[in-house]
Each structure stands twice: as C-alpha cells, then as structure tokens.
Design a protein around this motif. Structure first.
Motif, PDB file in Angstrom:
ATOM      1  N   ALA A 190       0.829  -1.202   0.000  1.00  0.00           N
ATOM      2  CA  ALA A 190       0.000   0.000   0.000  1.00  0.00           C
ATOM      3  C   ALA A 190       0.866   1.256   0.000  1.00  0.00           C
ATOM      4  O   ALA A 190       0.549   2.251  -0.669  1.00  0.00           O
ATOM      5  N   GLN A 191       1.972   1.223   0.736  1.00  0.00           N
ATOM      6  CA  GLN A 191       2.883   2.373   0.718  1.00  0.00           C
ATOM      7  C   GLN A 191       3.444   2.595  -0.684  1.00  0.00           C
ATOM      8  O   GLN A 191       3.592   3.735  -1.136  1.00  0.00           O
ATOM      9  N   GLN A 192       3.751   1.509  -1.369  1.00  0.00           N
ATOM     10  CA  GLN A 192       4.276   1.633  -2.730  1.00  0.00           C
ATOM     11  C   GLN A 192       3.238   2.243  -3.663  1.00  0.00           C
ATOM     12  O   GLN A 192       3.554   3.114  -4.481  1.00  0.00           O
ATOM     13  N   VAL A 193       1.977   1.810  -3.548  1.00  0.00           N
ATOM     14  CA  VAL A 193       0.905   2.390  -4.368  1.00  0.00           C
ATOM     15  C   VAL A 193       0.790   3.881  -4.107  1.00  0.00           C
ATOM     16  O   VAL A 193       0.664   4.685  -5.037  1.00  0.00           O
ATOM     17  N   LEU A 194       0.829   4.269  -2.844  1.00  0.00           N
ATOM     18  CA  LEU A 194       0.746   5.685  -2.484  1.00  0.00           C
ATOM     19  C   LEU A 194       1.876   6.475  -3.131  1.00  0.00           C
ATOM     20  O   LEU A 194       1.656   7.524  -3.749  1.00  0.00           O
ATOM     21  N   LEU A 195       3.097   5.974  -3.015  1.00  0.00           N
ATOM     22  CA  LEU A 195       4.252   6.661  -3.590  1.00  0.00           C
ATOM     23  C   LEU A 195       4.143   6.751  -5.107  1.00  0.00           C
ATOM     24  O   LEU A 195       4.403   7.805  -5.703  1.00  0.00           O
ATOM     25  N   GLU A 196       3.752   5.662  -5.741  1.00  0.00           N
ATOM     26  CA  GLU A 196       3.648   5.667  -7.198  1.00  0.00           C
ATOM     27  C   GLU A 196       2.603   6.660  -7.681  1.00  0.00           C
ATOM     28  O   GLU A 196       2.819   7.395  -8.657  1.00  0.00           O
ATOM     29  N   GLN A 197       1.458   6.715  -7.008  1.00  0.00           N
ATOM     30  CA  GLN A 197       0.403   7.638  -7.421  1.00  0.00           C
ATOM     31  C   GLN A 197       0.817   9.091  -7.208  1.00  0.00           C
ATOM     32  O   GLN A 197       0.524   9.961  -8.037  1.00  0.00           O
ATOM     33  N   VAL A 198       1.500   9.372  -6.118  1.00  0.00           N
ATOM     34  CA  VAL A 198       1.981  10.738  -5.881  1.00  0.00           C
ATOM     35  C   VAL A 198       2.977  11.133  -6.967  1.00  0.00           C
ATOM     36  O   VAL A 198       2.954  12.256  -7.477  1.00  0.00           O
ATOM     37  N   ALA A 199       3.861  10.209  -7.333  1.00  0.00           N
ATOM     38  CA  ALA A 199       4.832  10.501  -8.386  1.00  0.00           C
ATOM     39  C   ALA A 199       4.142  10.824  -9.702  1.00  0.00           C
ATOM     40  O   ALA A 199       4.504  11.774 -10.406  1.00  0.00           O
ATOM     41  N   VAL A 200       3.112  10.046 -10.054  1.00  0.00           N
ATOM     42  CA  VAL A 200       2.380  10.287 -11.292  1.00  0.00           C
ATOM     43  C   VAL A 200       1.683  11.643 -11.254  1.00  0.00           C
ATOM     44  O   VAL A 200       1.787  12.450 -12.187  1.00  0.00           O
TER      45      VAL A 200
END
Length: 294
Positions: A190-200
C-alpha cells in the motif's frame, strides 16, 4: 496532485487541499451538518474542510459562524497548533528504516519514469530521501509539489476556524504522532501504491482543482464522495486505512463526546464527511440524527 490525494492526506504541513482562486458566481454553500437527538435537541455540528486555500477565496457563510458561536468547543483532526518543527520531529520518529534501497528502485518499473520526472520538476533526488519509508517520501513529494503550485496552509479552513473560535477549547480527534502512525502502519504494498500515485500526479499537467473547489463550495457531497474513490483511494487497503478506518474511530470518539454532554463544532477534511462511509452516516448508525443545514 490527484484530487483524492488532496482531499485525504490530512497532515496540514505536509499535504493538503490546494485550489486556485478561480472566480465563482454563486454564494458559498459549503456543507454543514447539525447533530441532534430523537427529541430534536442540538448536540453539535459537523463541517468538511479544505486544508489549504488561496487567501482570496471566500467560503464562510452565516450558518457556519452561527454554529461555531453556539458550540462549546472546536474539534479538529489535530488539536494542537501545527508548526514545521513539531511536525518534522513527529515524522522523524517513525519515517526511517536503515538500509532501504534507493526510492527509485522501490517503485514498479512502469512508474520509474514518473518518479524521475517528479524529481526533475521539484529539484529532488534519491539522496534526499535516504532510508525514508515510502509513505514519508510520498507525503514530502506531495507537499513540495503543492508548495510549488502555491499551496497555502495558513489560508486553509482550520486556521480561520481557530481565529473564529476565540478562547474556547480546541480538541483533536488525533495527534500528530497518531496521524503519522496511520501512514507508518500501511503494508509495504500500500505504501508503494501511495508513492507511485503521488509521483504520477506530481507531474500531471491537468488542472482539475477548480472542479474540486466548485464541488466543495457548492456542498456537493456526492461529487466529493466520487472523488474519494479515485486514484490511490481505489485501493481497498488505502481506502480503509486512510479514510474508513479513521472515520470509524472518530465516530466512536464523537459519539462518546456527545454522550458526555459536550456541544462540539467538529471540522475535518471534506472526504471524511462524504459518502456511505462518511462521518454523518456513521453517527446516524450510532443513533444520532444528522441533517444538512441550509
């Protein structure tokens, strides 16, 4: 940033809701709820906020001022006044794990270009996030992106409510440590999803914040609820941890507060008062009557 990210990330100094000073012709009708018992006696009020706004944006309306003036206390997500030093220290207590790989190696291959673009846009690099966990990196990228766009936490709803509240008590539903703890306890995926979405979203050129502002100013609960099921909040773990689970805990706390005889004006981020898992519905499930105030 994605509108859902702006609605939900609650740490005021690290992430929040920024909307541009787009003119609006209609008078503001920001949603306000009245909490009553079976006899119709008023016990409190519930209000959805935006954490950072342009200084020139007018959102107040007489019903809000009247309700706050009738309350015996102001209840916010975090009761203590926030400053950068206190927030930084709280984040630092839980944000680090020694020996983590560079951030750019922790996102999925299809998101590495997005992270690299976000780094270039915001003048960042892996070196600035050494040994920081994914959630902490995500919040900081979100905050820096918002600051670059002119995010103004000092012009958000909460500082104005504090001013309007005068000398009455201010209480919090969470602490800074507790709020950071919600992010820190997120599973790795879930942390990875959060980081990826913020980056996008940090590199997204779409300007849809004006639409969000109109939803909030119109008091469009359904529209806000739709936005709170998009982006990373479409992920079941993130939605539960960052929205539904916190609402459930807050509803229990508010219920107990009301039963003790308090008369609070409760102001939390707009996503927390929208939809089937919002605070109005949860308080109704606990036996209270909750109705919109015109």
């Amino acid at each position: 940033m994605n509108r859902a990210i702006r609605l939900v990330l609650a740490v005021l100094l690290l992430a929040g809701c920024h909307v541009p000073a787009t003119p609006t012709e209609a008078a503001p009708k920001v949603a306000l709820w009245e909490i009553t018992d079976d006899t119709g006696a008023v016990h409190g009020w519930l209000f959805g906020t935006v954490h950072a706004l342009p200084a020139s944006l007018h959102w107040q309306r007489p019903a809000i001022e009247k309700a706050l003036g009738s309350a015996d206390r102001l209840v916010l997500e975090i009761g203590q006044p926030l400053d950068e030093k206190v927030a930084g220290e709280a984040m630092g207590r839980v944000a680090f794990t020694e020996g983590l790989p560079p951030v750019s190696q922790r996102v999925g291959p299809k998101y590495r270009d997005a992270l690299a673009k976000a780094y270039r846009k915001l003048n960042l690099s892996d070196d600035q996030f050494k040994d920081q966990e994914d959630w902490a990196v995500a919040l900081q990228i979100a905050a820096i992106s918002g600051q670059k766009e002119g995010m103004m936490p000092d012009s958000g709803v909460e500082p104005e409510l504090r001013r309007m509240n005068g000398a009455r008590p201010v209480e919090g539903l969470e602490t800074l440590d507790g709020q950071f703890g919600v992010f820190d306890r997120l599973p790795a995926r879930a942390q990875q999803v959060l980081l990826e979405q913020v980056a996008v979203e940090a590199t997204d050129d779409k300007d849809d914040e004006a639409d969000l502002m109109q939803l909030w100013l119109r008091g469009d609960e359904l529209g806000i609820a739709r936005e709170s099921t998009t982006g990373f909040l479409a992920d079941a773990q993130l939605h539960e941890a960052l929205l539904t689970g916190r609402n459930r805990a807050w509803a229990d706390e508010i219920d107990a507060m009301l039963k003790r005889g308090a008369r609070p004006f409760i102001a939390v981020g707009a996503a927390h008062v929208a939809g089937s898992d919002g605070l109005p519905r949860m308080l109704m499930a606990r036996g209270w009557k909750v109705r919109r105030v015109d």
